[in-house]
Design an enzyme around this catalytic site. Structure first.
Site: not given
Ligand SMILES: *Cc1c(COP(=O)(O)O)cnc(C)c1O
Length: 424
Positions: A21, A136, A188, A216, A244, A247, A276-277, A362
């Site tokens: 990469r 899963s 994704s 997503h 998240t 995104k 973790t912080t 991926t």
């Molecule tokens: C990007 C992604 C994550 C991780 O999210 P981040 O906030 O970027 O760490 C989790 N699940 C899927 C399906 C993703 O594509």
């Protein structure tokens, strides 16, 4: 062999497989998305970005940037420690309340990323639920796979979106054994959507808990941007919704939304949350501004989906093999790792267009692709430029035009023949 040779060999094997990469030196320009500055050596030039996960451009929305700056100015740059040490910043309190409201759940818990939220939550649930079997989807994200693996729980994998296979697995387990079905709503890399309602029906029938990654989909689907579960009115039938802030919401962080007890248990037991912080208050304030805006406004979503349709039509009109998608994600089939990288390189060097190649691991080998994500900021001109550039690159590299299913079948046959000859 020296230590250094070991690392050198590990890197060399990635080069051999054409999956080493390279990260582009790319600087987004706030207010001018999809334009960005690409740097190579001493050279800097403007390029058009076509693969950002900042799906709605909220990362540079004035309200979001203002909230970030205002909170940083009044509170500072850091949370100061873990929440156990430093307490919870007020912007974080407000953000978690808002996320609970977004998903119509009792409570929400914010982590430092979506990756961590999946890893920490699934590994903790797998430890807390006695003798649980985690079921899963085979295409689940790496962060879910890692969390499930680290939980030490029993794991069964069902074929992607295959309800019959899922039911077969559920049926094969004792009814009173704890079960957790883990899946994504929008996948994704293919842009397809899980049969969420039917999975909820099966979960109910076989007394399983449900965990859905809506990474997503949040901000993107549903009347207030609560994802596919919001769009389908299913939030109450899903036990844990994970999302998240990085995104469509354009900032950073991850979260779960669930019942008060589930959230409290994960808060109390997950090392990936505890040790973790916490996210900086300024990031919490920015995320809250973004979510709040997208709960009230559907303008960005509507415009995005128009641009996606327009882009898809433009590519298909030129005979480019767009893979079937139900969402804002447009995968364009290449089917070869080296040529996928070449296509991406040519787009950048000859057409000032940035789309990164998507290769193994991926996606499976043989299904290499370019993953195109239009945004509301891509206009008519950007779209026609992209389509023309892709057609030119396709001709130059002699990549196949035509219907995806036919192109893939031909490609498989070619690979099979090549393998057969190589094998003698
Ligand atoms: C990007 C992604 C994550 C991780 O999210 P981040 O906030 O970027 O760490 C989790 N699940 C899927 C399906 C993703 O594509």
């Amino acid at each position: 062999m020296t230590y250094d040779q070991i690392f050198d060999n590990a890197i060399a094997s990635l080069h051999r497989e054409d999956r080493y990469r390279v990260f582009a030196d790319l600087e987004r320009v706030a207010g001018e998305y999809p334009n960005a500055v690409y740097r190579q050596g001493n050279e800097a030039r403007e390029v058009t970005v076509w693969c950002s996960n900042d799906y709605l451009g909220m990362g540079a929305h004035p309200q979001v940037v203002e909230a970030l700056v205002a909170a940083a100015t009044s509170i500072g740059a850091t949370a100061g420690g873990t929440r156990n040490i430093s307490g919870t910043s007020h912007p974080m309190v407000e953000l978690e309340q808002q996320l609970a409201a977004l998903h119509r759940k009792d409570a929400a818990l914010v982590f430092t990323s979506g990756y961590i939220s999946n890893d920490a939550t699934l590994s903790t649930l797998g430890k807390l639920l006695p003798d649980v079997v985690i079921i899963s989807d085979e295409l689940n994200h790496a962060s879910m796979i890692e969390g499930i693996r680290r939980s030490g729980a029993a794991k069964r994998i069902f074929r992607h979106n295959d309800l019959a296979h899922l039911e077969q697995i559920l049926q094969s387990e004792p009814l009173d054994r704890p079960k957790l079905i883990a899946f994504e709503s929008v996948y994704s890399m293919d842009g397809d959507i899980a049969p969420v309602e039917a999975i909820c029906d099966l979960a109910e029938r076989y007394q399983a808990m449900t965990y859905v990654d809506e990474v997503h989909a949040v901000g993107m689907y549903g009347s207030q941007g609560g994802g596919i579960s919001d769009q389908l009115g299913l939030t109450q039938r899903i036990d844990i919704i994970e999302g998240t802030l990085a995104k469509a919401f354009g900032t950073l962080g991850g979260y779960i939304a669930a019942s008060a007890n589930i959230v409290d248990a994960v808060r109390s037991y997950a090392p990936g949350f505890i040790f973790t912080t916490a996210l900086p208050p300024a990031v919490c304030a920015a995320a809250r501004a973004s979510i709040g805006h997208l709960m009230d406004s559907s303008l960005e979503r509507t415009e995005l989906h128009n641009r996606v349709r327009q882009t898809k039509d433009a590519l298909e009109q030129l005979g480019l093999p767009v893979m079937p998608t139900q969402t804002h994600i447009l995968p364009l089939f290449v089917g070869d790792a080296a040529r996928c990288k070449q296509a991406s390189d040519l787009l950048l060097t000859e057409h000032n267009i940035y789309v990164q190649p998507i290769n193994y691991p991926t996606v499976p080998r043989g299904l290499e692709r370019l993953r195109i994500t239009p945004t509301p900021q891509h206009d008519d001109q950007h779209i026609s430029q992209l389509a023309a550039a892709l057609a030119s690159v396709w001709k130059k590299l002699d990549l196949p035009f035509g219907d995806f299913f036919e192109v893939r079948a031909e490609n498989e046959q070619k690979n099979w023949l090549a393998l057969h000859r190589a094998g003698g």
